[in-house]
Each structure stands twice: as structure tokens, then as C-alpha cells.
Design an enzyme around this catalytic site. Structure first.
Site, mmCIF file in Angstrom:
data_model
loop_
_atom_site.group_PDB
_atom_site.id
_atom_site.type_symbol
_atom_site.label_atom_id
_atom_site.label_comp_id
_atom_site.label_asym_id
_atom_site.label_seq_id
_atom_site.Cartn_x
_atom_site.Cartn_y
_atom_site.Cartn_z
ATOM 1 C CG HIS A 74 -1.849 1.137 1.349
ATOM 2 N ND1 HIS A 74 -3.157 0.957 1.750
ATOM 3 C CD2 HIS A 74 -1.714 2.462 1.117
ATOM 4 C CE1 HIS A 74 -3.784 2.123 1.748
ATOM 5 N NE2 HIS A 74 -2.913 3.055 1.372
ATOM 6 C CG HIS A 110 -0.920 7.069 -1.096
ATOM 7 N ND1 HIS A 110 -2.169 7.120 -1.676
ATOM 8 C CD2 HIS A 110 -1.083 6.435 0.092
ATOM 9 C CE1 HIS A 110 -3.050 6.556 -0.861
ATOM 10 N NE2 HIS A 110 -2.423 6.138 0.225
ATOM 11 C CE LYS A 166 -7.765 1.983 0.031
ATOM 12 N NZ LYS A 166 -6.680 2.941 0.147
ATOM 13 C CG HIS A 222 -9.784 4.382 3.789
ATOM 14 N ND1 HIS A 222 -8.605 5.093 3.747
ATOM 15 C CD2 HIS A 222 -10.438 4.821 4.898
ATOM 16 C CE1 HIS A 222 -8.545 5.915 4.787
ATOM 17 N NE2 HIS A 222 -9.656 5.777 5.492
ATOM 18 C CG HIS A 266 -4.801 2.349 6.150
ATOM 19 N ND1 HIS A 266 -6.138 2.349 6.451
ATOM 20 C CD2 HIS A 266 -4.695 2.981 4.969
ATOM 21 C CE1 HIS A 266 -6.809 2.950 5.492
ATOM 22 N NE2 HIS A 266 -5.952 3.337 4.569
ATOM 23 C CG ASP A 303 -1.651 4.935 4.000
ATOM 24 O OD1 ASP A 303 -1.744 5.312 2.818
ATOM 25 O OD2 ASP A 303 -2.434 5.318 4.886
HETATM 26 O O1 DOR Z 1 -3.418 9.581 5.641
HETATM 27 C C1 DOR Z 1 -3.719 9.170 4.525
HETATM 28 N N1 DOR Z 1 -3.177 9.718 3.403
HETATM 29 N N2 DOR Z 1 -4.602 8.156 4.398
HETATM 30 C C2 DOR Z 1 -5.076 7.785 3.214
HETATM 31 O O2 DOR Z 1 -5.912 6.925 3.185
HETATM 32 C C3 DOR Z 1 -4.658 8.488 1.973
HETATM 33 C C4 DOR Z 1 -3.353 9.130 2.129
HETATM 34 C C5 DOR Z 1 -2.988 10.109 1.017
HETATM 35 O O3 DOR Z 1 -3.260 9.827 -0.139
HETATM 36 O O4 DOR Z 1 -2.389 11.140 1.335
HETATM 37 ZN ZN ZN Z 2 -3.403 5.003 1.589
#
Ligand code: DOR
Ligand code: ZN
Length: 355
Positions: free
Chosen positions: A13, A15, A98, A135, A170, A243
Site C-alpha cells: 500500500h 501512494h 481500492k 479503506h 492500514h 501507506d
Molecule cells: O493519511 C492518509 N493519506 N490516508 C489515506 O488513506 C490516503 C493518504 C494520502 O493519499 O495522502
Molecule cells: Zn493510503
């Protein structure tokens, strides 16, 4: 001390973002992980096979030539997602979808409010062997209860789709750990590094720390302790999904700060310290590099990563993003080969700590 070698990780997971941020942040993940499950909450989001193919190409293009890294692609499930699109996404290499409940986190606007309305989509995903990543927060509920209140949605989908692989992403509460432990083996949970370290007090207990603010928000000490227990338990239902979510410092240090913690630069060193502290170092590799792959039906990575026992202070910022544990001294350092280290250093603008 002799170096430590472990199988390269799967971050289930992450980003990676787009554009400049993708170019600057990718190395931290690619140096430590052979694969990572890339989240689709980009702007615009990854909704279709065309979006997915384009995004995968941009990630591959952003890789430095020395990095061998495979992005595992996902798509965002929205109220308008159709079974036909699911089949096309699978045919173009998606491995998971997702689901973001509406408005619960960064770029989740236009998300799902009616979880049952998507049953034809879950059915198509089950038929295609795609993983459903949730999520797990109930929109509109009190923030500390959002995850617990979502668990009934998880239980219902799991009961109605016994062959659908589902990951509660998470996980942050003792309730979630208990729920996932009790559900059948088609249900697992990913665990982040920051939720293994933080409680709500790290966010708001003293002065407000926007860099520890994320969704779901860190919970009580007993919850954090249960997450650590799960991560170090050797139970294959619990595996790494960092995450890691980079946000430029001005988007965090402002009146309406974004949710997300940038853990990619410290991922493995921070995990080693945690597993060592809990006398479970021998279980680390399974958590980072085996259980996720097995759940997703992927072969184990073949390459290894070497760490040396060499203390280092986590910089105040990398390319305008404050990393998790900045200012702390960590004991283990990733010993990237010279070329890879040069690439990572070139992308890291390390400035003096802010007052
Ligand atoms: O804290 C977070 N940031 N939780 C998420 O689910 C998405 C992520 C983000 O994309 O910044
Ligand atoms: Zn995330």
C-alpha cells in the site's frame, strides 16, 4: 557488526503520486521494495484500464535505470464502476481495486456511500481473482470510532463473497485486529509503520503535529500495542502496507492540513528497530516480504537488500516533504549500491531543520 540481509520487501500500500512528486519520491520505495501496490487516489483518479496503463507507464518512466521495481496496479472503485470495466482492468494488469468511502481521506471525494450497491462489482472482482482493498472508515462517524463502525461492512462483504480476497487497509484498532483474525483466510489486513509507532497523543497530545496526522488517525496506546502484536505475531493475515503518503510541507503545515505520513525513506530501518525492541527480529522478513505476496498469490521476491549497523539521523526533509521520524537517530541503514545511492541522494534535498 555484520550487515543484515533480508528479502526485498513488498509494500502492499503506497501512494506514489504523479509528476514531480512521483519522480522525486519513487526511489525511496524502489530501493527497498521489489514491488509495491500503488494506490489509485491520484488527481484524476485511476478508474479505467486506460488510466491504469497510462499511470503504470509514468511510474516505469520515473524509475532510475538502476532500479528494478514492479508497480502493482490498482483502480479506484467508485459508485459508477461497472463489472465490464472490472474485466477490462483485470485484462490490463490490475491486481486490486481500492474502495474509499466518501470523503474519509485524501482525494476520496465522490467515494462510496452505498456499499451494497456495488455487489455486482465485488462479484466481478471475485470471478477475476482481484483483491478488494478497503479503506475501512465509516463516513460521518466520530473519528475515533470510524474504523470500528466499518467492521460490520467488512464482515458482511466477507460473508457474502467467501472467495473474494479482501484486505482491510492500514488497520489501526484492536477491534480491527480481532475482527480480521476471526474472519476466514480470504480476509487480511495491511499494517503501516507509523501506526506501529504512533498514538493519538503523538498527533495532538502536546503541540499539534501535522506530520503525524493521517487517516485513519492513530488511536489509543492499547490499539497501537495490539497492532505491534499482530505485526510481530507471525500470523500471515497481517503484512506490510506502508501507506507512505508524501505531501509537500506547506500542505501539512497550514490551517487545513492534509492527511498522510511519508514513511518510505525510513521503512525498513524503522521496522527493524521495532521488531528488535519486541524481540521478534526473526519474524520481520515474513511480515515485509512473504505474507503479502502469499496473500496476493505472487511469487516471493528473489533479490535481497543489505543493511549495515550504522547510525544516521533522519533528515528534516526530502524534496520538500518531511519524512517520518525526521530528526531521530536510527541504528540500521540501507546499504544501497553506489549507483542507487547516488540516484537517491540526487533526489533528496536535505535542508537544515526548521525552528
Ligand atoms: O493519511 C492518509 N493519506 N490516508 C489515506 O488513506 C490516503 C493518504 C494520502 O493519499 O495522502
Ligand atoms: Zn493510503
Amino acid at each position: 557488526m555484520s550487515p543484515m540481509q533480508i528479502r526485498k520487501m513488498d509494500d502492499m500500500h503506497v501512494h506514489l503520486r504523479q509528476g514531480d512528486m512521483l519522480h522525486r519520491a519513487l526511489s525511496h520505495t524502489a530501493v527497498q521494495c521489489e514491488r509495491a501496490l500503488v494506490m489509485p487516489n491520484t488527481i484524476p483518479p485511476i478508474l479505467t484500464a486506460t488510466d491504469l496503463v497510462k499511470y503504470r507507464e509514468s511510474i516505469i518512466e520515473a524509475l532510475a535505470s538502476v532500479e528494478s521495481f514492479t508497480p502493482l496496479m490498482t483502480f479506484k472503485i467508485v459508485p459508477g464502476t461497472t463489472p465490464a470495466e472490472i474485466h477490462s482492468l483485470k485484462a490490463h494488469g490490475a491486481i486490486a481495486g481500492k474502495l474509499y468511502p466518501d470523503g474519509v481521506t485524501t482525494n476520496s471525494e465522490g467515494g462510496v456511500t452505498d456499499f451494497k450497491a456495488l455487489y455486482p462489482v465485488y462479484k466481478a472482482m471475485q470471478d477475476e481473482g482481484l483483491v478488494l482493498c478497503l479503506h475501512g472508515e465509516m463516513p460521518g462517524a466520530f473519528s475515533l470510532d470510524r474504523e470500528t463502525l466499518f467492521l460490520d461492512v467488512l464482515r458482511t462483504i466477507a460473508a457474502d463473497f467467501p472467495k473474494l480476497k479482501i484486505v482491510l487497509e492500514h488497520a489501526t484498532t484492536a477491534d480491527a485486529i480481532k475482527c480480521v483474525s476471526e474472519l476466514p483466510d480470504n480476509v487480511a489486513a495491511s499494517l503501516t509503520v507509523h501506526h506501529l509507532y504512533l498514538t493519538l497523543d503523538d498527533v495532538i497530545g502536546d503541540r499539534l503535529n501535522p506530520h503525524a496526522f493521517c487517516k485513519p488517525i492513530a488511536k489509543r496506546p492499547e490499539d497501537r500495542d495490539m497492532l505491534v502484536k499482530a505485526a510481530t505475531s507471525g500470523n500471515p493475515k497481517f503484512f506490510l502496507g506502508s501507506d507512505s503518503a508524501p505531501h509537500p510541507i506547506p500542505s501539512k503545515e497550514c490551517a487545513c492540513g492534509a492527511a498522510g505520513v511519508y514513511t518510505a525513506p525510513v521503512l525498513l530501518p524503522a521496522l527493524i528497530e521495532l521488531f528488535e525492541r519486541n524481540n521478534q527480529l526473526e519474524r520481520l522478513e515474513a511480515f515485509t516480504s512473504e505474507f503479502g505476496a502469499k496473500f496476493y498469490g505472487l511469487p516471493l521476491n528473489k533479490d535481497t537488500i543489505t543493511l549495515t549497523e550504522e547510525s544516521w539521523t533522519v533528515p528534516d526533509e526530502y524534496h520538500g516533504v518531511k519524512p517520518f521520524l525526521s530528526g531521530s537517530t536510527l541504528k540500521w541503514k540501507v546499504a544501497a549500491d553506489k549507483t542507487t545511492a547516488a540516484v537517491t541522494d540526487a533526489r533528496a534535498t536535505v535542508r537544515a531543520p526548521r525552528a
